[in-house]
Write a protein that holds these residues in place. Structure first.
Motif, PDB file in Angstrom:
ATOM      1  N   VAL A  65       0.783   0.909  -6.317  1.00 23.89           N
ATOM      2  CA  VAL A  65       1.873   1.132  -7.279  1.00 23.89           C
ATOM      3  C   VAL A  65       3.196   0.543  -6.792  1.00 23.89           C
ATOM      4  CG1 VAL A  65       0.820   3.166  -8.334  1.00 23.89           C
ATOM      5  CG2 VAL A  65       2.321   3.442  -6.340  1.00 23.89           C
ATOM      6  N   ASN A  66       3.289   0.213  -5.512  1.00 20.96           N
ATOM      7  CA  ASN A  66       4.482  -0.499  -5.041  1.00 20.96           C
ATOM      8  C   ASN A  66       4.505  -1.944  -5.542  1.00 20.96           C
ATOM      9  OD1 ASN A  66       5.308   1.738  -3.592  1.00 20.96           O
ATOM     10  ND2 ASN A  66       4.359   1.049  -1.682  1.00 20.96           N
ATOM     11  N   ARG A  67       3.367  -2.418  -6.015  1.00 25.64           N
ATOM     12  CA  ARG A  67       3.236  -3.827  -6.398  1.00 25.64           C
ATOM     13  C   ARG A  67       3.094  -4.032  -7.904  1.00 25.64           C
ATOM     14  NH1 ARG A  67       1.742  -8.459  -3.504  1.00 25.64           N
ATOM     15  NH2 ARG A  67       0.832 -10.105  -4.809  1.00 25.64           N
ATOM     16  N   LEU A  92       0.825  -1.204   0.000  1.00 22.62           N
ATOM     17  CA  LEU A  92       0.000   0.000   0.000  1.00 22.62           C
ATOM     18  C   LEU A  92       0.866   1.265   0.000  1.00 22.62           C
ATOM     19  CD1 LEU A  92      -3.058  -0.379   2.408  1.00 22.62           C
ATOM     20  CD2 LEU A  92      -3.057  -0.232  -0.079  1.00 22.62           C
ATOM     21  N   SER A  93       0.524   2.181  -0.886  1.00 24.38           N
ATOM     22  CA  SER A  93       1.216   3.466  -0.970  1.00 24.38           C
ATOM     23  C   SER A  93       0.222   4.582  -0.693  1.00 24.38           C
ATOM     24  CB  SER A  93       1.816   3.639  -2.375  1.00 24.38           C
ATOM     25  OG  SER A  93       2.215   4.975  -2.598  1.00 24.38           O
ATOM     26  N   CYS A  94       0.618   5.508   0.183  1.00 25.32           N
ATOM     27  CA  CYS A  94      -0.231   6.677   0.444  1.00 25.32           C
ATOM     28  C   CYS A  94       0.020   7.678  -0.680  1.00 25.32           C
ATOM     29  CB  CYS A  94       0.082   7.275   1.807  1.00 25.32           C
ATOM     30  SG  CYS A  94      -1.197   8.412   2.375  1.00 25.32           S
ATOM     31  N   ASN A  95      -0.568   7.378  -1.797  1.00 28.48           N
ATOM     32  CA  ASN A  95      -0.272   8.026  -3.072  1.00 28.48           C
ATOM     33  C   ASN A  95      -1.234   9.186  -3.317  1.00 28.48           C
ATOM     34  OD1 ASN A  95       0.007   8.561  -5.851  1.00 28.48           O
ATOM     35  ND2 ASN A  95       0.643   6.456  -6.258  1.00 28.48           N
ATOM     36  N   PRO A  96      -0.731  10.415  -3.466  1.00 25.32           N
ATOM     37  CA  PRO A  96      -1.656  11.538  -3.700  1.00 25.32           C
ATOM     38  C   PRO A  96      -2.464  11.385  -4.982  1.00 25.32           C
ATOM     39  CG  PRO A  96       0.632  12.205  -4.058  1.00 25.32           C
ATOM     40  CD  PRO A  96       0.674  10.871  -3.398  1.00 25.32           C
ATOM     41  N   ASN A  97      -1.931  10.636  -5.961  1.00 29.06           N
ATOM     42  CA  ASN A  97      -2.692  10.407  -7.192  1.00 29.06           C
ATOM     43  C   ASN A  97      -3.988   9.661  -6.909  1.00 29.06           C
ATOM     44  OD1 ASN A  97      -0.751  11.630  -8.847  1.00 29.06           O
ATOM     45  ND2 ASN A  97       0.408   9.733  -9.058  1.00 29.06           N
TER      46      ASN A  97
END
Length: 401
Positions: free
Chosen positions: A225-227, A45-50
């Motif tokens: 997106v990390n995966r 899990l990424s805390c992605n602003p997108n």
């Protein structure tokens, strides 16, 4: 609309990434929106602003916010995604003849490519319906396991369909044999990306249907997106019946970024083509889940009476295989049942039924031929009467006040 407080934390045995949404032009309280998964996939899990930009743009556009402001020092968004979101808003504005401004996106785009090797891995959204099963089967038949576009992960999402947690968990268990047979990881995802604005919706869920489906799924995918770097969104339409919709080949790819490509998949296949793919894959056929009704008959994955169930049962009956599965409460489609429960409204839905007439005739089901002609005539008459009083697009889309 402001988006801030990007965080990652654990709650109720799940890992969440979240942000706070503050409305500026509507009198609504601030809200946390989140995407969560189990601890097994927490590191992905990424805390992605997108993620949160995609989740909020169509929301802001539909409900009258003038801007989206990303309020964080280190929350750069992808300029490719920013342009894509603006393009999608223009598509919606044109399709639905909307007299409103495009939402201004105020966020830093100081993009720098990471030195980290990006994953070459594909995933898909995996509800267990005909569209998603067909996407996975088609992928397996056409891509070798070593190809970067070969699907490795399937995301099953709770929080966007009108279903209960109990029904979701039941669906997850039913899909495990399919995932195992296909060689993919089945990843549970929990979110309120849509649920937190359901109180703004009308009874027909027009915001979800006409604006938000593809955007919501793409937002969720960006948290992973990390995966992975490619995600498939199964098509709901086919080329000859395509019309404006919330998940569409002209809009979904616009939710791509440098980190993640979004692919609207198998639009060249008809519903009948897809159903044949599923029927030819027995483990999928025996676990087909097309229904998201809140209450299901005990022991069944599908209610057998909603419009999704009815169109699927009609296709299986046309292929003469409805009696070869136990996923519905009944194993025979009668003309009375078809007339009672089949109410096609859109061009796509009418096209799905129209394609079945020669198949019903070929297997000697003249009763279903006549029933199908009747429901199509009924649907066209209703549409014509409605169109006398309202323009076509305005009838379908309830504009915000």
């Amino acid at each position: 609309m402001k988006i801030s407080n990007f965080t990652k934390y654990e709650k109720e045995n799940l890992t969440r990434v979240a942000a706070t949404v503050v409305w500026e032009d509507r009198d609504r309280p601030s809200q946390e929106i989140y995407v969560a998964t189990t601890k097994e996939y927490a590191n992905d899990l990424s805390c992605n602003p997108n993620t949160f930009l995609i989740a909020c743009t169509m929301l802001a556009f539909h409900y009258g916010e003038k801007r989206i402001f990303i309020e964080a020092e280190e929350a750069d968004i992808c300029p490719e995604l920013r342009d894509g979101l603006i393009t999608s808003m223009h598509w919606m504005k044109s399709w639905y003849k909307l007299d409103r401004d495009i939402v201004q996106i105020e966020a830093k785009t100081n993009f720098k490519a990471s030195n980290t090797v990006r994953p070459q891995r594909a995933g898909m959204f995996f509800s267990g319906g005909v569209d998603t099963f067909a996407t996975l089967r088609n992928n397996r038949l056409n891509f070798g396991q070593d190809h970067p576009a070969s699907i490795k992960d399937g995301f099953i999402v709770y929080g966007i369909a009108n279903t209960t947690l109990e029904a979701f968990e039941k669906a997850f268990i039913s899909l495990l044999p399919v995932a195992k047979d296909a060689g993919i990881n089945l990843i549970p995802v929990y979110t309120n990306i849509y649920r937190h604005v359901k109180d703004l919706e009308d009874s027909n869920y027009n915001f979800w249907k006409y604006y938000f489906g593809g955007a919501a799924l793409s937002a969720i995918a960006h948290t992973f997106v990390n995966r992975l770097n490619l995600v498939y969104v199964a098509s709901t339409s086919e080329i000859k019946h395509i019309e404006p919709w919330g998940s569409h080949p002209l809009t979904d790819p616009n939710y791509s970024s440098y980190d993640l490509r979004v692919k609207y998949d198998s639009v060249h296949l008809s519903r009948l083509d897809k159903t044949k793919l599923v029927v030819g894959w027995d483990v999928a056929f025996q676990n087909l889940r097309v229904c998201d009704e809140l209450v299901l008959p005990t022991g069944y994955l599908n209610c057998g009476i909603c419009h999704k169930c009815t169109i699927t049962m009609a296709h299986l009956a046309a292929l003469d295989v409805l009696d070869k599965t136990n996923i519905f409460p009944v194993k025979e489609l009668t003309k009375e049942r078809l007339i009672k429960f089949a109410h096609p409204k859109t061009i796509l839905e009418k096209g799905k039924y129209q394609s079945l007439i020669p198949l019903f005739a070929s297997i000697g089901r003249d009763d279903l031929v006549q029933a199908t002609k009747y429901i199509l005539a009924r649907a066209n008459l209703k549409s014509n009467l409605q169109n006398l009083s309202k323009p076509f697009l305005i009838k379908k889309v309830k504009e915000s006040k």
